[in-house]
Motif scaffolding. Structure first.
Motif, PDB file in Angstrom:
ATOM      1  N   ASN A 130      48.944  26.951  40.276  1.00  0.00           N
ATOM      2  CA  ASN A 130      48.256  27.875  40.690  1.00  0.00           C
ATOM      3  C   ASN A 130      49.026  29.357  41.204  1.00  0.00           C
ATOM      4  O   ASN A 130      50.022  29.002  41.666  1.00  0.00           O
ATOM      5  N   ASN A 136      43.951  28.563  38.860  1.00  0.00           N
ATOM      6  CA  ASN A 136      43.856  30.089  38.579  1.00  0.00           C
ATOM      7  C   ASN A 136      44.300  30.006  36.681  1.00  0.00           C
ATOM      8  O   ASN A 136      44.274  31.044  36.356  1.00  0.00           O
ATOM      9  N   THR A 184      44.634  41.300  41.682  1.00  0.00           N
ATOM     10  CA  THR A 184      43.440  40.371  40.827  1.00  0.00           C
ATOM     11  C   THR A 184      42.771  39.781  41.854  1.00  0.00           C
ATOM     12  O   THR A 184      42.973  38.936  42.702  1.00  0.00           O
ATOM     13  N   TYR A 198      39.897  36.456  42.364  1.00  0.00           N
ATOM     14  CA  TYR A 198      39.675  35.209  41.602  1.00  0.00           C
ATOM     15  C   TYR A 198      38.315  34.456  42.628  1.00  0.00           C
ATOM     16  O   TYR A 198      38.294  34.880  43.523  1.00  0.00           O
ATOM     17  N   GLY A 252      38.820  29.284  41.580  1.00  0.00           N
ATOM     18  CA  GLY A 252      40.027  30.114  41.401  1.00  0.00           C
ATOM     19  C   GLY A 252      40.014  30.922  39.764  1.00  0.00           C
ATOM     20  O   GLY A 252      41.036  31.280  39.328  1.00  0.00           O
ATOM     21  N   LYS A 268      39.954  33.643  37.201  1.00  0.00           N
ATOM     22  CA  LYS A 268      40.028  35.026  37.366  1.00  0.00           C
ATOM     23  C   LYS A 268      38.733  35.936  36.783  1.00  0.00           C
ATOM     24  O   LYS A 268      38.119  35.671  36.022  1.00  0.00           O
ATOM     25  N   SER A 302      33.854  35.288  32.230  1.00  0.00           N
ATOM     26  CA  SER A 302      34.262  35.290  33.520  1.00  0.00           C
ATOM     27  C   SER A 302      33.065  35.201  34.601  1.00  0.00           C
ATOM     28  O   SER A 302      33.135  34.580  35.645  1.00  0.00           O
ATOM     29  N   CYS A 330      29.715  32.657  38.978  1.00  0.00           N
ATOM     30  CA  CYS A 330      31.144  32.207  38.261  1.00  0.00           C
ATOM     31  C   CYS A 330      30.759  31.633  37.000  1.00  0.00           C
ATOM     32  O   CYS A 330      30.197  30.433  37.127  1.00  0.00           O
TER      33      CYS A 330
END
Length: 367
Positions: free
Chosen positions: A38, A50, A96, A98, A103, A105, A130, A148
């Motif tokens: 991560n 991530n 960025t 998240y 996690g 993006k 995403s 998400c």
């Protein structure tokens, strides 16, 4: 490599550690899966990654075990935080964003704008997968809920009053977002982790925390067949798990050779499934390698030591890394938090003093 190893061989006998006793506080038995490497480290949440975009399908009960209560309320129960909470809504720092639950993006800072609503707002998502959407008719309103794309956690809502070029406003709860500045992400590229087991993790942890270049040491368990075993389960010797430390280090300040040099200095790698009085596979000498570089470096130093030092054969096992399970909080930083305890004074402190004497040029500077 040979000259490097021989420089410290004569010092090895004085560092062979006796095993430590442990107390018997019960550990969390949440079932967990392996988290990938991560940018953000969340050892308490094994689903967080991530880099992994694989869809997560978990029950709310499973999420409740690994998420903080305030994040759980928003992510899993679609709660809404107060507007103008914190500084994220107006921050223009480059970086960025998240999903705070899993996690994934979600946004880059150049997709963000400051709106008057008091929540972080974006005009575009990172990619089409995403964030996903569904109709929300709660509270007598018709809105578009944003979730998400990896874990279906509630993020906020999508509105049609944003700036060009999209005309959209992704109105997000700040608590649903993790933010990493670009500079931090760049520094993360210098970090690497390795998982080692050398008997009692209190002792091994205390030593590595003093080594310059090591940024984090976490005590826990690895190996075996049981997901997220409790401390009591590991102590039975039936899980196949070992007491280990997960070491994160800066490759610009130290390296695998030094990490392994310390490892073979601070425990006895010739006693099979034991360190001192502690007996069982949970106390085995083991290196859980994450890639071929780690495996080959371990094989190399073991071969050198077998030829040059030990009368008994090194029994350290090399096992492919699969998962790391963090031990309960009272096991973390045990020496620092319990210096007045007899075990720390009589067992850990003398070993630290010897370690600090030999590696005096490699110790972290005291602030």
């Amino acid at each position: 490599m040979r000259n490097y190893i021989l420089n410290f061989l004569i010092l090895l006998p004085m560092f062979m550690l006796n095993a430590c006793g442990q107390n018997n506080t019960k550990s969390n038995t949440t079932k967990k899966t392996m988290a990938m490497e991560n940018v953000i480290s969340k050892p308490e949440n094994p689903y967080y990654s991530n880099t992994d975009t694989t869809k997560l399908v978990l029950t709310d009960a499973e999420w409740k075990k690994v998420l903080p209560p305030d994040l759980y309320a928003v992510a899993r129960q679609a709660d809404t935080e107060r507007a103008f909470t914190g500084t994220m809504w107006k921050s223009d720092t480059k970086g960025t964003y998240y999903c705070a639950a899993c996690g994934l993006k979600l946004f880059k800072s150049d997709q963000k704008f400051v709106s008057s609503c008091g929540w972080p707002s974006f005009f575009e998502q990172d990619n089409k997968n995403s964030i996903i959407f569904r109709n929300d008719n709660s509270y007598g309103m018709h809105r578009i809920e944003a979730l998400c794309g990896r874990c279906n956690s509630h993020l906020g809502h999508l509105f049609d009053d944003g700036p060009e070029p999209t005309g959209k406003r992704y109105c997000m709860n700040a608590i649903s977002l993790d933010f990493i500045p670009d500079a931090v992400t760049e520094n993360k590229s210098n970090l690497e982790t390795i998982v080692l087991g050398g008997g009692c993790y209190w002792c091994v942890e205390a030593v590595y925390e003093q080594l310059d270049g090591v940024t984090q040491v976490v005590s826990g368990f690895s190996g075996g067949t049981v997901e997220n075993p409790s401390y009591e389960e590991v102590c039975t010797g039936t899980t196949g798990a070992a007491e280990v430390v997960q070491i994160t280090y800066d490759k610009t300040k130290t390296n695998l050779d030094e990490i392994f040099k310390v490892f073979f200095t601070v425990h006895d790698p010739t006693t099979l499934n034991r360190q001192g009085a502690d007996v069982g596979t949970q106390y085995r000498s083991v290196i859980f390698y994450k890639n071929e570089e780690q495996k080959k470096a371990a094989q190399s130093i073991i071969a050198e030591l077998n030829q040059a030092v030990y009368s008994g054969k090194i029994v350290t096992t090399l096992e492919p890394f699969k998962a790391f399970y963090k031990a309960k909080d009272y096991h973390q930083n045990y020496y620092e938090n319990n210096k007045n305890q007899p075990y720390c004074q009589l067992v850990i402190q003398p070993k630290l003093e010897k370690f600090e004497k030999v590696f005096k040029d490699r110790l972290k500077k005291k602030h």
